[in-house]
Scaffold this motif. Structure first.
Motif, PDB file in Angstrom:
ATOM      1  N   ARG A   4      32.158  14.849  35.790  1.00 25.50           N
ATOM      2  CA  ARG A   4      31.130  13.376  35.980  1.00 25.50           C
ATOM      3  C   ARG A   4      32.392  13.032  36.984  1.00 25.50           C
ATOM      4  O   ARG A   4      32.347  12.519  38.014  1.00 25.50           O
ATOM      5  N   ALA A   5      33.015  12.777  35.707  1.00 22.39           N
ATOM      6  CA  ALA A   5      33.976  11.783  35.513  1.00 22.39           C
ATOM      7  C   ALA A   5      34.928  12.106  36.423  1.00 22.39           C
ATOM      8  O   ALA A   5      36.233  11.219  37.208  1.00 22.39           O
ATOM      9  N   TRP A   6      35.822  13.434  36.435  1.00 25.38           N
ATOM     10  CA  TRP A   6      37.241  13.487  37.097  1.00 25.38           C
ATOM     11  C   TRP A   6      36.913  14.265  38.611  1.00 25.38           C
ATOM     12  O   TRP A   6      37.599  14.037  39.143  1.00 25.38           O
ATOM     13  N   GLY A   7      35.436  14.593  39.343  1.00 23.45           N
ATOM     14  CA  GLY A   7      35.261  14.994  40.450  1.00 23.45           C
ATOM     15  C   GLY A   7      36.190  16.574  39.991  1.00 23.45           C
ATOM     16  O   GLY A   7      36.697  16.898  39.150  1.00 23.45           O
ATOM     17  N   PRO A   8      36.596  16.900  41.333  1.00 22.44           N
ATOM     18  CA  PRO A   8      37.459  18.243  41.393  1.00 22.44           C
ATOM     19  C   PRO A   8      38.978  18.196  40.733  1.00 22.44           C
ATOM     20  O   PRO A   8      39.554  17.107  40.886  1.00 22.44           O
ATOM     21  N   THR A   9      39.034  18.855  40.588  1.00 17.08           N
ATOM     22  CA  THR A   9      40.745  18.557  40.203  1.00 17.08           C
ATOM     23  C   THR A   9      41.504  18.881  41.421  1.00 17.08           C
ATOM     24  O   THR A   9      41.246  19.366  41.985  1.00 17.08           O
TER      25      THR A   9
END
Length: 315
Positions: free
Chosen positions: A165-170
């Motif tokens: 949730r914090a990073w989102g898509p790579t």
């Protein structure tokens, strides 16, 4: 109104994954060769990962974050899950897993300053009680290795949800591509455990092929794609509150397909856990809070397509 509609659609989409994972017990016992949990984990992850990678044809630009998510969500979680399932009696591992929202809430607080509404935490407790009643039985002689594995698996998946949730898509990857790479890398991480933990001979039958295809294509590629999609869009605790749908699906299939009878208490626990998973989602985005210095509360935005952006007992 539109925000609420998006919330409902995302929650319904996220519910698909734990329901599908709830079929793993029936598939494993009825179709797969016995005594091969790590083999099942690898064959569940690697083909699904290769399928999604071939579909999206994307190459990662940030290997560090991707490898960590693969470890938490797949590489560590799958083996710990199976160790706990094989060594703990009475569905205790499922009860431990149902407590995942508590771990997610703590992780979200310490990592991002996001406070989980007390209402959701209360429904989490109700879900734990419901799962315990549904899978209940006399719990004696708890295996310490199984208990540690269950707790570690719960923490691993909870951290994976929070970081997703914090990073989102790579960077450089769509949501489907990121899911594919996580499945592939996680499956590769599990591969060395196969000769160490799978001791029984492996005889592949037509039923076994059908079972592995179900676990890989539906339980792997499809389920994890929608799960990670939800994890990137909903607050972490809301996502993890869908987890109890997995053991109660397993219990329902045991009753419908395997002829396992449910007592009155188990039926009540089934209804309780299901209600907690659903009611714990209501008005979630309206009551999120944040401590001083933390991020602002989550608000639902426009839903994005799977291809454009965004993720058993039986999982």
């Amino acid at each position: 109104m539109e925000a609420t509609s998006n919330w409902v659609r995302l929650t319904a989409l996220g519910a698909i994954a734990p329901v599908v994972w709830g079929t793993t017990y029936v598939v494993t016992t009825e179709l797969l060769p016995p005594g091969r949990p790590m083999t099942a984990s690898v064959l569940r992850a690697v083909p699904a990962g290769l399928l999604l990678i071939a579909w999206t044809r994307s190459w990662p630009q940030q290997w560090g974050k991707l490898a960590l998510l693969a470890l938490l969500n797949i590489g560590a979680f799958f083996p710990l899950l199976f160790v706990a399932a094989y060594r703990l009696p009475g569905g205790l591992a499922a009860v431990v897993g149902a407590a995942q929202p508590f771990v997610v809430a703590v992780a979200a607080w310490f990592m991002h300053g996001r406070q989980t509404p007390l209402r959701q935490l209360a429904w989490t407790l109700v879900a734990v009680v419901g799962v315990g009643m549904t899978l209940g039985g006399g719990v004696t002689g708890i295996d310490p290795v199984g208990a540690v594995a269950a707790c570690a698996g719960t923490v691993s998946m909870a951290l994976g949800i929070t970081l997703t949730r914090a990073w989102g898509p790579t960077a450089g990857l769509s949501g489907l591509a990121s899911t594919g790479w996580q499945l592939l890398l996680g499956g590769i991480m599990i591969t060395p455990l196969v000769p160490l933990l799978d001791q029984q001979s492996w005889v592949l039958t037509a039923k076994g092929v059908a079972g592995y295809l179900w676990l890989s294509v539906v339980g792997g590629a499809l389920a994890y794609a929608v799960w990670f999609r939800t994890a990137r869009s909903l607050p972490p605790t809301s996502t993890s509150l869908l987890g109890p749908l997995s053991p109660i699906t397993a219990a329902a299939l045991g009753w419908l397909i395997l002829g396992q009878e449910l007592t009155v208490a188990q039926s009540a626990g089934f209804a309780l856990a299901l209600a907690a998973s659903i009611l714990g989602q209501i008005r979630g985005p309206r009551v999120s809070a944040v401590r001083p210095g933390g991020r602002r509360p989550w608000r639902p935005g426009p839903a994005r397509s799977l291809s454009a952006g965004h993720r058993t007992r039986w999982y």
